[in-house]
Structure formats: C-alpha cells, structure tokens
Scaffold this motif. Sequence first.
Motif, mmCIF file in Angstrom:
data_model
loop_
_atom_site.group_PDB
_atom_site.id
_atom_site.type_symbol
_atom_site.label_atom_id
_atom_site.label_comp_id
_atom_site.label_asym_id
_atom_site.label_seq_id
_atom_site.Cartn_x
_atom_site.Cartn_y
_atom_site.Cartn_z
ATOM 1 N N PHE A 243 0.839 -1.195 0.000
ATOM 2 C CA PHE A 243 0.000 0.000 0.000
ATOM 3 C C PHE A 243 0.883 1.258 0.000
ATOM 4 O O PHE A 243 2.065 1.226 0.364
ATOM 5 C CB PHE A 243 -0.944 0.010 1.212
ATOM 6 N N LYS A 244 0.279 2.364 -0.418
ATOM 7 C CA LYS A 244 1.025 3.611 -0.553
ATOM 8 C C LYS A 244 0.789 4.474 0.680
ATOM 9 O O LYS A 244 -0.348 4.671 1.118
ATOM 10 C CB LYS A 244 0.572 4.348 -1.813
ATOM 11 N N GLU A 245 1.889 4.989 1.243
ATOM 12 C CA GLU A 245 1.812 5.864 2.417
ATOM 13 C C GLU A 245 2.906 6.927 2.298
ATOM 14 O O GLU A 245 4.092 6.596 2.169
ATOM 15 C CB GLU A 245 2.000 5.040 3.696
ATOM 16 N N TRP A 249 5.720 3.246 -1.438
ATOM 17 C CA TRP A 249 5.053 1.941 -1.407
ATOM 18 C C TRP A 249 5.635 1.113 -0.252
ATOM 19 O O TRP A 249 6.843 0.970 -0.146
ATOM 20 C CB TRP A 249 5.254 1.192 -2.721
ATOM 21 N N ILE A 250 4.746 0.607 0.587
ATOM 22 C CA ILE A 250 5.163 -0.179 1.758
ATOM 23 C C ILE A 250 4.587 -1.594 1.643
ATOM 24 O O ILE A 250 3.405 -1.768 1.332
ATOM 25 C CB ILE A 250 4.679 0.480 3.078
ATOM 26 N N VAL A 276 -4.929 -0.636 -1.944
ATOM 27 C CA VAL A 276 -4.041 -1.683 -1.435
ATOM 28 C C VAL A 276 -4.005 -2.882 -2.383
ATOM 29 O O VAL A 276 -5.009 -3.221 -3.013
ATOM 30 C CB VAL A 276 -4.495 -2.125 -0.008
ATOM 31 N N ARG A 277 -2.825 -3.494 -2.500
ATOM 32 C CA ARG A 277 -2.667 -4.672 -3.350
ATOM 33 C C ARG A 277 -2.347 -5.897 -2.477
ATOM 34 O O ARG A 277 -1.479 -5.824 -1.617
ATOM 35 C CB ARG A 277 -1.523 -4.470 -4.352
#
Length: 548
Positions: A243-245, A249-250, A276-277
């Motif tokens: 997910f992007k934060e 990308w984390i 989210v992936r």
Amino acid sequence: MDESILISKTEKYLNEIQNEKISLEKISKLESFKSVYCKLTKRLSNLQEMREDMDLKGYTAPYRSLNKYGSTNSGDITFEEMSEVNRHGQYFRMKATAKKNILDRVKSAIDAHKIAIGHLEEFGIFKCESCSKSYKPSAFIELSKKESANNKNIENKENISKLEEKKEEKEECSCGCTDFKFEINKTGVYRLEIIPYLPLSGNYMVLMSEMTSWGRESFKKVLSILKQERKGVVKTVSAVIKFKENDRWIRKRVSLDSEYVDSYEEEIRKEYGKNVRIEFLQFHRTKPTIINDKHARTALAIGYAKYAENIVQNNKESILKDKISNIYKLAKYDEIVRDVKLQRPKFVVGEDSLEEWRRFETENRLKTVGLMSKRENLDPQLKQDINKRKNVEKRVFSEVASTLILWDIFKYYLTTSQDRRKRYGGPFPYLRSDIDRKQRRIFENMNKEVVNILKNNENEKIIELNNMDLLLNKKFNLEKKIKGSNIKINYVSLGAAIISSNCNIPVSLSSKTFDVTEKSVENEIKNINTFKKPKSDKTKKFLEMIKK
C-alpha cells in the motif's frame, strides 16, 4: 521449590513408577482391582500436580530466557568476555533442555495413566449386594471419599467415639449397604493386556528402542492411524499487502482472524485504503487428528505394538510353520547370528572393524554347519525361507497392532453415544466424538489373515468386515436422528444391529461378539427401521410424537 530440586524430585518419582510393576493377575477380584485402580488414580493426581508446578515455573517454554539482549557490536566486548558469555549460555541451555525433557516425560506419564484408568473403567462395575445398584469404578471410589469427608466432620465436632466406629473407610451405597461385589463388564471396550506395556513412567523412548524391527514398523502404522487428520477449519488468514503511504510503497504482512475468512479483502481495504494490493494470501487451518494429543497417540501406539509383539512371539512358530520349508535351518541360522552379535572381542577396535569381524565370523560358522557354500552363497532353501519370513513380518506381524486398535476404536464408536464420547474419553483419551469421511478411510479394510490369527489363536471376538467406514457413517447419521427422541436406546445392541442390518452377518454372531442377547439386537434393528426415512403418514406422525 528450587528448579533443580523439582527436576530431581520428579525424576525420582518417575523412576519409582518404573520400578513398581502393575500386576493384573487377580484383577477380576474386588480388592485387587480396587488396589490397582486407586494406585493409578493417585499417581495421576501426583503427576498432574507436578505438571502444574512446572507450568508455573515456565517449563513449557524453557528456551525463552536464553534470548540475548544488549549491544550486538562485537567491538564493545572483549574475546574473554564473549567466551564467558558463551560458557554461561551453554550452561543455561543445558538447564533448559533438562526442563523440556522432564516435562515431556511427565506429560507422557500422565497420558499413559489416563489410558490405563480408561481401560480399567470399562473393564468392571461394582454392584451393591442389597439393591443391585451399579457403580462405575470412578463413582465407586467417590463413595469412599465422601465417607472420608464425613469422618473429618465428625472429628471437627470432637465426637471421637463415632470416629472410632468409622475408622475403616468403607464405601456406602445410597441405600445404606456397605457390601459390594465386583463384576466384569462384558459389553465394555477394553484391553487390559496393553497396560503393562504403557510408558507409565514417561519412558516412551526406552520402550521404543526395545522393539523388534517389525515391532517398530507396527508402531509407525498405529501412529499413522491415530494421526489421521480431518478436513481443516480455517483458523487465521495471512496476507502480504502493498500500500502507498506518504508517496512511498510499503510492503507488510498482516494476519486476520477466522471471522474475516469470507470478507478478508473488504477488511484489508477498510484498514489500508482502496488502492491496497494483495500480493500473497494463505489460509491457516486446524487439522484435528483422531486422537488429538501427541503423547496419548505415542502411548497407545507403544502399548498396542508391544502387546502385538507378545501375541506374535506366542504364535510365531505356528504362523511360520505352514510358510517355511525348513524351520530347523532357519532356527540354526538365527542362533548363529544372535550369538555372534552378542560377542565383542577385545582385539577388535572401532565399530567398522567390529562389524567386519562379525560378518566374517558369521560366514565361517554358517560354512561349518553347511548353511553356506565355500563361495559364500547361502543355502538356497534357507535364503528362500529368510525372504518368506521377511514377507510374513511385513504383511502379517506388523499388522497385528493396527488391526487390534482399529477394531477397538471401531467397536467403541459403534457401542457408545456421541454425548458420552464428548464427555468421557474412556480407553482412548482425546478421541474425537465423530470423524469425517477422510478419517474414516482407515477403517475401509482389515487384514483378513491377521483377523483369522486373532480369532483362532487368541480367541479374540472380532468379525471380519469390509467397508467398516460406511458402517461408522451410518452410525453417525443415525445418532443425529436419535438426538431429541424419547426412544430408549441400548447402544451396545445398536452397534451389533448396525452390523447385522447392513452386512451379511447373522444376529447370532453379532450378538455373541458384542456380548448381548439376540432379542436386544432385534429390538434395535426395529428402532433403526423406525428412524429411516418415513414412507407413510402414520410413521411420520409417530416420529413427530416421540420427538416432543
């Protein structure tokens, strides 16, 4: 209590149990049975107290305290200090291993005692001489405990004269009678012969090492049966998400409980956003086994395997007689091999040299008695007999224990209610109250040759049945229909009735095998027919009435 004292005290107690053998010679007598039963229950109570002490002292996770804390920079520590730390670490690892091993022995001893008590519980009943009321052994022992409690109350009231009258703790029936007789429960599922072979002192490793080669194979087969897993139930869901934060990308691993099995994606998006992936997904399942405890499985497997070894030893000659061409040549060969294995000459140094000497000595002796040629070829007839024996050991000897325990568990499922199996483990502690189709496969077919040996040589009451798994399925389905009805069921007779109504087995044989009357089996066959899908309106109304 100091840890080292607790370990030494426990080891001493387990060694006392190992040295004190259980005698079953006069087990059918009231006093003898009571003595053995009370001894085992007292031991079990002591062992459970020891285990509770160990749990409180962290014996369940002894290596947790060995985690290293502090700086990992080797420049901060000198070589001498590091050596000292490692030396202390080794000492604490040894203590942790001692804790783990003693707890393991205690757990094994507890389960072995539960199995022994369960078989004794099934073996006999106590009957009041006056009113003929029956008591299971556990209920009968409780009577003496109540009497003991009454004695304490009298003592508190300082009524010494009454206390003296009750010095002897005697069991008292609800009718007031203190005279009982002991009767063998012919319809119970028990096998007292395995009790002397159980690891009552937790010495399961020692008992396993004493087994013959085919005995160990037999042990593995029984263990495989008891470890049969059922279709798993999802316990947790693990996922690796991205997910992007803050424009980065984390990647993260998350875990969800079983309640989110059907909605894991929604829950993850709710927590980490719509973008989210999910890169990886895994469902963790619990797979309960037929006997859902490691130590209970091991104890049962050892008990049945070693008892099977005893059966084979008593019948080995008669079993091999029809299959071996020359039993005398084979016996001479065994004698030479056994004698050479016991020898260890002082001039031989090293295991490899010893094996080489034994091989050479065995060949020389076989040549001397004419069982081997000068070219080191075994006598053709002897070689053929050795191969035949290996085949018998694999196909027959190693199947005795698995055949016995399959029949006992099958019989226990057939002759008990689901409610009883849920509340009371009986001779098979931690046994599942019902098993699914995958687990029932172990009952598909029994070894016919072994069944015949057990029937003819050991007078075992056992019926050769095909598709025993389907009979169990019918029993479990029938239990669902019986539940909630007011019809009184004799479950032992019901087990015999299921066999006779579904197999080509006469009622006379099934009733004899289960030690019940033919009339009671016929009554249960009628009950089975009643619970089948009703065809007429009259039958439907009757079933509705008995369920109210």
